[in-house]
Enzyme design. Sequence first.
Site, PDB file in Angstrom:
ATOM      1  N   THR A  88     -33.949 -42.682  36.620  1.00 33.81           N
ATOM      2  CA  THR A  88     -32.740 -42.309  37.388  1.00 33.81           C
ATOM      3  C   THR A  88     -33.197 -42.071  38.829  1.00 33.81           C
ATOM      4  O   THR A  88     -33.378 -40.932  39.261  1.00 33.81           O
ATOM      5  CB  THR A  88     -32.082 -41.034  36.820  1.00 33.81           C
ATOM      6  OG1 THR A  88     -33.123 -40.078  36.559  1.00 33.81           O
ATOM      7  CG2 THR A  88     -31.340 -41.324  35.537  1.00 33.81           C
ATOM      8  N   CYS A 263     -39.964 -37.145  40.623  1.00 34.11           N
ATOM      9  CA  CYS A 263     -39.151 -36.005  40.191  1.00 34.11           C
ATOM     10  C   CYS A 263     -38.733 -35.144  41.376  1.00 34.11           C
ATOM     11  O   CYS A 263     -37.570 -35.037  41.720  1.00 34.11           O
ATOM     12  CB  CYS A 263     -39.958 -35.130  39.223  1.00 34.11           C
ATOM     13  SG  CYS A 263     -40.565 -35.985  37.797  1.00 34.11           S
ATOM     14  N   ARG A 332     -45.836 -43.618  43.646  1.00 35.00           N
ATOM     15  CA  ARG A 332     -44.406 -43.692  43.987  1.00 35.00           C
ATOM     16  C   ARG A 332     -44.006 -42.549  44.917  1.00 35.00           C
ATOM     17  O   ARG A 332     -44.355 -41.396  44.676  1.00 35.00           O
ATOM     18  CB  ARG A 332     -43.557 -43.629  42.704  1.00 35.00           C
ATOM     19  CG  ARG A 332     -43.390 -44.976  42.038  1.00 35.00           C
ATOM     20  CD  ARG A 332     -42.552 -44.857  40.801  1.00 35.00           C
ATOM     21  NE  ARG A 332     -43.240 -44.105  39.753  1.00 35.00           N
ATOM     22  CZ  ARG A 332     -42.683 -43.925  38.544  1.00 35.00           C
ATOM     23  NH1 ARG A 332     -41.489 -44.381  38.297  1.00 35.00           N
ATOM     24  NH2 ARG A 332     -43.337 -43.271  37.615  1.00 35.00           N
TER      25      ARG A 332
HETATM   26  N1  SAJ Z   1     -46.825 -30.538  46.118  1.00 42.00           N
HETATM   27  C1  SAJ Z   1     -47.113 -29.829  47.277  1.00 42.00           C
HETATM   28  N2  SAJ Z   1     -47.321 -28.478  47.182  1.00 42.00           N
HETATM   29  C2  SAJ Z   1     -47.231 -27.822  45.975  1.00 42.00           C
HETATM   30  C3  SAJ Z   1     -46.924 -28.560  44.809  1.00 42.00           C
HETATM   31  C4  SAJ Z   1     -46.728 -29.929  44.902  1.00 42.00           C
HETATM   32  O1  SAJ Z   1     -47.194 -30.401  48.371  1.00 42.00           O
HETATM   33  O2  SAJ Z   1     -47.431 -26.607  45.950  1.00 42.00           O
HETATM   34  C5  SAJ Z   1     -46.570 -31.977  46.216  1.00 42.00           C
HETATM   35  C6  SAJ Z   1     -47.499 -32.808  45.363  1.00 42.00           C
HETATM   36  O3  SAJ Z   1     -48.666 -33.147  46.082  1.00 42.00           O
HETATM   37  C7  SAJ Z   1     -46.644 -34.034  45.064  1.00 42.00           C
HETATM   38  C8  SAJ Z   1     -45.241 -33.474  44.991  1.00 42.00           C
HETATM   39  O4  SAJ Z   1     -45.272 -32.230  45.701  1.00 42.00           O
HETATM   40  O5  SAJ Z   1     -46.719 -34.969  46.113  1.00 42.00           O
HETATM   41  C9  SAJ Z   1     -44.759 -33.225  43.564  1.00 42.00           C
HETATM   42  O6  SAJ Z   1     -45.764 -32.499  42.929  1.00 42.00           O
HETATM   43  P1  SAJ Z   1     -45.527 -31.736  41.495  1.00 42.00           P
HETATM   44  O7  SAJ Z   1     -46.742 -30.882  41.278  1.00 42.00           O
HETATM   45  O8  SAJ Z   1     -44.229 -31.089  41.467  1.00 42.00           O
HETATM   46  O9  SAJ Z   1     -45.669 -32.915  40.459  1.00 42.00           O
HETATM   47  P2  SAJ Z   1     -44.609 -33.859  39.766  1.00 42.00           P
HETATM   48  O10 SAJ Z   1     -43.773 -34.610  40.727  1.00 42.00           O
HETATM   49  O11 SAJ Z   1     -45.403 -34.649  38.785  1.00 42.00           O
HETATM   50  O12 SAJ Z   1     -43.652 -32.834  39.027  1.00 42.00           O
HETATM   51  C10 SAJ Z   1     -43.744 -32.690  37.646  1.00 42.00           C
HETATM   52  C11 SAJ Z   1     -42.398 -32.125  37.277  1.00 42.00           C
HETATM   53  N3  SAJ Z   1     -42.181 -32.219  35.865  1.00 42.00           N
HETATM   54  C12 SAJ Z   1     -40.948 -32.561  35.456  1.00 42.00           C
HETATM   55  O13 SAJ Z   1     -40.051 -32.854  36.222  1.00 42.00           O
HETATM   56  C13 SAJ Z   1     -40.748 -32.555  33.993  1.00 42.00           C
HETATM   57  C14 SAJ Z   1     -42.294 -30.671  37.706  1.00 42.00           C
HETATM   58  O14 SAJ Z   1     -41.121 -30.080  37.122  1.00 42.00           O
HETATM   59  C15 SAJ Z   1     -43.494 -29.911  37.251  1.00 42.00           C
HETATM   60  O15 SAJ Z   1     -43.357 -28.526  37.618  1.00 42.00           O
HETATM   61  C16 SAJ Z   1     -44.697 -30.519  37.951  1.00 42.00           C
HETATM   62  O16 SAJ Z   1     -44.851 -31.839  37.374  1.00 42.00           O
HETATM   63  C17 SAJ Z   1     -45.951 -29.699  37.734  1.00 42.00           C
HETATM   64  O17 SAJ Z   1     -45.830 -28.469  37.552  1.00 42.00           O
HETATM   65  O18 SAJ Z   1     -47.030 -30.279  37.850  1.00 42.00           O
END
Ligand code: SAJ
Length: 425
Positions: A88, A263, A332
């Site tokens: 989505t 996400c 992505r």
């Molecule tokens: N990021 C930052 N600072 C932070 C945390 C993340 O800049 O403090 C950046 C990361 O580098 C990345 C983006 O944000 O570019 C997203 O990072 P993320 O840690 O949120 O990872 P995702 O996108 O894989 O999010 C997933 C999500 N899982 C689901 O949607 C089921 C999110 O809800 C989770 O909390 C996250 O993983 C997780 O905790 O790792």
Amino acid sequence: MNHNKTVAVIGLGFVGLPLAMTFARKGFRVIGIDTDLNKINHLRNGVNYLTGLDDPELRSMLDTGRFVASNRYDPVEKANSIVICVPTPLNSEDQPDLSYLIQAGEEISRRIKQSQLIVLESSTFPGTTREVLQPILEKSKLLVGKDIFLGYSPERVDPGNEHFSLEQIPKIISGVTDTCANAVYQLYSKVFDQLFMVSSTEAAEFTKLLENTYRFVNISMMNELATICDSLKLNIWEVIEAAKTKPFGYSAFYPGPGVGGHCIPVDPLYLQWKAEQLGVKSSFIELSKKINNQMPEYIVQKIAEHLPNKQLKDANIFIYGAAYKRDINDARESSAIQIMNLLRNAEAAVSYHDPYIPSLQVGGEQLHSQELTDQVLYAADCVLILTDHSTIPIQKIVSSAKFIFDTRNVIKESANHTKIMQLGG
Ligand code: SAJ
């Protein structure tokens, strides 16, 4: 109908494939359906394309027939339950793109059988299950809550997280009617250790968006505080570590070069779109989007200002890390792509190394991950660290590079090195 025998999982990406394998581990017969024949062929050869590795467990599931993979929808007729895990994404106007979901709904509707349970797991705006998916399924003349059952349970896969197996992550569940909710409970209670039932599919859809909007907003706040620390000549990473000593009322987020993935930068905009449909403002999401989207430009500006004796247009910039977050093979929405585009637009020479990303489409050109040699590091006017992979060779980079911009606080003793600049440091 017993919903607990054969499950079809539609969409075998980072959500659907782990879910399909979890159902198979729990004794279900699983039919995995994905229109990408390349994925299906990998699976049939026992290769798990999420890790890129041969997967003995997957091969055993396929050899024993517990898991069959198909690029056709016909097999859904044999399933007692159907779980939809299709993408989505956002369209080019940053609005919800439900085309994959609608396509899946139409294909299922043409084959749906009496008593089947359908559960949507894809992240989406409140109302999608009831207002978009239900009418499509009822084109079959089978009525939800009477002939077929429909629910929503948000996916909570965390790519790369070794600490939680899928079944250990508490699962939010819901149904369009009470009977539907009970059918979802009967299915998911066989798989997940902890279920949390909410009162409607809209509440479940909103829960997922709340979780990821919370991250989106907090990350943007840290990005803004990092720029303030830069001006104050304070170190945001030191301040975060100090704040983390507070045992209550604080959870740590970190600045970075931008927010990537499928996400966090997407889900809040689904919520914003729905709010706008209702004439309600979403100031936090709008401001957070603006701040996060500005980070690539901020990073490039800092390089331009601090390059030793060079203009960007004459500079050779070597980037460590293209994946959107550590230890995964996904680029992505990675800010690395925007940063590479900005640097190339400024006529800088750009190359990169990422052990997880062998090649990358940047501005219409295919870039390939370069070998990380002392020569390459020394030849760069700036080594830009964008992803903090666990295997990053810190000492090698520190000893060979002339100038380093660390956007992830990977080099902890950076204060001791005049050649190292830190985001927020
Ligand atoms: N990021 C930052 N600072 C932070 C945390 C993340 O800049 O403090 C950046 C990361 O580098 C990345 C983006 O944000 O570019 C997203 O990072 P993320 O840690 O949120 O990872 P995702 O996108 O894989 O999010 C997933 C999500 N899982 C689901 O949607 C089921 C999110 O809800 C989770 O909390 C996250 O993983 C997780 O905790 O790792």
